[in-house]
Design a protein around this motif. Structure first.
Motif, PDB file in Angstrom:
ATOM      1  N   UNK A  45      43.331  26.191  42.637  1.00  0.00           N
ATOM      2  CA  UNK A  45      42.650  26.887  43.736  1.00  0.00           C
ATOM      3  C   UNK A  45      42.467  28.371  43.414  1.00  0.00           C
ATOM      4  N   UNK A  46      43.490  28.972  42.804  1.00  0.00           N
ATOM      5  CA  UNK A  46      43.389  30.382  42.427  1.00  0.00           C
ATOM      6  C   UNK A  46      42.271  30.580  41.405  1.00  0.00           C
ATOM      7  N   UNK A  47      42.192  29.675  40.428  1.00  0.00           N
ATOM      8  CA  UNK A  47      41.127  29.772  39.427  1.00  0.00           C
ATOM      9  C   UNK A  47      39.758  29.593  40.089  1.00  0.00           C
ATOM     10  N   UNK A  48      39.653  28.642  41.034  1.00  0.00           N
ATOM     11  CA  UNK A  48      38.386  28.453  41.751  1.00  0.00           C
ATOM     12  C   UNK A  48      38.014  29.701  42.545  1.00  0.00           C
ATOM     13  N   UNK A  49      39.013  30.278  43.236  1.00  0.00           N
ATOM     14  CA  UNK A  49      38.753  31.486  44.023  1.00  0.00           C
ATOM     15  C   UNK A  49      38.332  32.653  43.133  1.00  0.00           C
ATOM     16  N   UNK A  50      38.980  32.761  41.966  1.00  0.00           N
ATOM     17  CA  UNK A  50      38.582  33.822  41.041  1.00  0.00           C
ATOM     18  C   UNK A  50      37.149  33.608  40.565  1.00  0.00           C
ATOM     19  N   UNK A  51      36.799  32.351  40.267  1.00  0.00           N
ATOM     20  CA  UNK A  51      35.433  32.048  39.827  1.00  0.00           C
ATOM     21  C   UNK A  51      34.441  32.331  40.956  1.00  0.00           C
ATOM     22  N   UNK A  52      34.790  31.939  42.190  1.00  0.00           N
ATOM     23  CA  UNK A  52      33.910  32.210  43.332  1.00  0.00           C
ATOM     24  C   UNK A  52      33.767  33.713  43.555  1.00  0.00           C
ATOM     25  N   UNK A  53      34.862  34.444  43.393  1.00  0.00           N
ATOM     26  CA  UNK A  53      34.817  35.895  43.560  1.00  0.00           C
ATOM     27  C   UNK A  53      33.907  36.517  42.502  1.00  0.00           C
ATOM     28  N   UNK A  54      34.064  36.061  41.254  1.00  0.00           N
ATOM     29  CA  UNK A  54      33.211  36.585  40.182  1.00  0.00           C
ATOM     30  C   UNK A  54      31.744  36.268  40.467  1.00  0.00           C
ATOM     31  N   UNK A  55      31.476  35.059  40.951  1.00  0.00           N
ATOM     32  CA  UNK A  55      30.101  34.684  41.284  1.00  0.00           C
ATOM     33  C   UNK A  55      29.582  35.542  42.435  1.00  0.00           C
ATOM     34  N   UNK A  56      30.426  35.767  43.446  1.00  0.00           N
ATOM     35  CA  UNK A  56      30.010  36.603  44.580  1.00  0.00           C
ATOM     36  C   UNK A  56      29.742  38.035  44.124  1.00  0.00           C
ATOM     37  N   UNK A  57      30.597  38.559  43.256  1.00  0.00           N
ATOM     38  CA  UNK A  57      30.379  39.920  42.742  1.00  0.00           C
ATOM     39  C   UNK A  57      29.075  39.981  41.943  1.00  0.00           C
ATOM     40  N   UNK A  58      28.796  38.932  41.166  1.00  0.00           N
ATOM     41  CA  UNK A  58      27.542  38.886  40.402  1.00  0.00           C
ATOM     42  C   UNK A  58      26.353  38.856  41.359  1.00  0.00           C
ATOM     43  N   UNK A  59      26.453  38.057  42.409  1.00  0.00           N
ATOM     44  CA  UNK A  59      25.375  37.992  43.391  1.00  0.00           C
ATOM     45  C   UNK A  59      25.178  39.342  44.068  1.00  0.00           C
ATOM     46  N   UNK A  60      26.285  40.024  44.375  1.00  0.00           N
ATOM     47  CA  UNK A  60      26.188  41.349  45.006  1.00  0.00           C
ATOM     48  C   UNK A  60      25.493  42.322  44.056  1.00  0.00           C
TER      49      UNK A  60
END
Length: 170
Positions: A66-81
């Motif tokens: 879950x932590x790895x998924x959240x980190x990946x989602x965070x990285x994707x969100x930062x990229x989208x931002x």
């Protein structure tokens, strides 16, 4: 007398207490199978602890996933931002260029309008000056003619100049 001293004298009660204890322990060990029960309970306790450890390892692995998924989602969100910010900046630059072009176009139209107004004002002023000059020339010619007619015969130069003035003023 030593309280821990054991004597094997059957006439003493301590001897029979020791024999009874040994018989009891023998019954417990061989008949009731107490060591087997204790070992079974220890095995059950060990299995429960092992299950708890396995469950903890499974929960930890799930948490790490879950932590790895959240980190990946965070990285994707930062990229989208970052992408959204870049798009917004580009759109702002496009709006700025469009506004600048519209402003320049508006200023050019206003300048042309002002130049036309100035040209019209100049033409009107020129027409007014011409009209005033024509009026003044006509009055002057009238006065000159009146002065000449009242005092003498007509002057041939003035007679020739009057039609020329009329042609020039028209």
């Amino acid at each position: 007398m030593n309280p821990f001293h054991i004597s094997f004298d059957p006439s003493k009660p301590e001897f029979w207490i020791a024999v009874g204890l040994l018989i009891f322990l023998g019954i417990v060990v061989f008949v009731a199978k107490a060591p087997h029960m204790v070992a079974g309970q220890l095995d059950a306790k060990r299995d429960a602890i092992q299950n708890d450890l396995d469950e903890a390892a499974r929960i930890r692995a799930e948490a790490e996933r879950l932590l790895a998924e959240l980190k990946a989602e965070r990285a994707e969100a930062e990229k989208q931002v970052r992408d959204m910010l870049a798009a917004a900046e580009e759109q702002a630059r496009a709006y700025e260029a469009d506004a600048k072009a519209r402003l320049e176009e508006s200023l050019a139209r206003r300048q042309q309008l002002a130049e036309r107004k100035i040209a019209n004002a100049e033409a009107q002023a020129e027409a007014e000056v011409r009209a005033a000059a024509v009026d003044f020339a006509a009055r002057m010619a009238e006065q000159v003619l009146a002065d000449r007619l009242s005092g003498a015969k007509s002057d041939p130069l003035v007679d020739r100049a009057i039609p020329l003035i009329a042609e020039k003023l028209a």
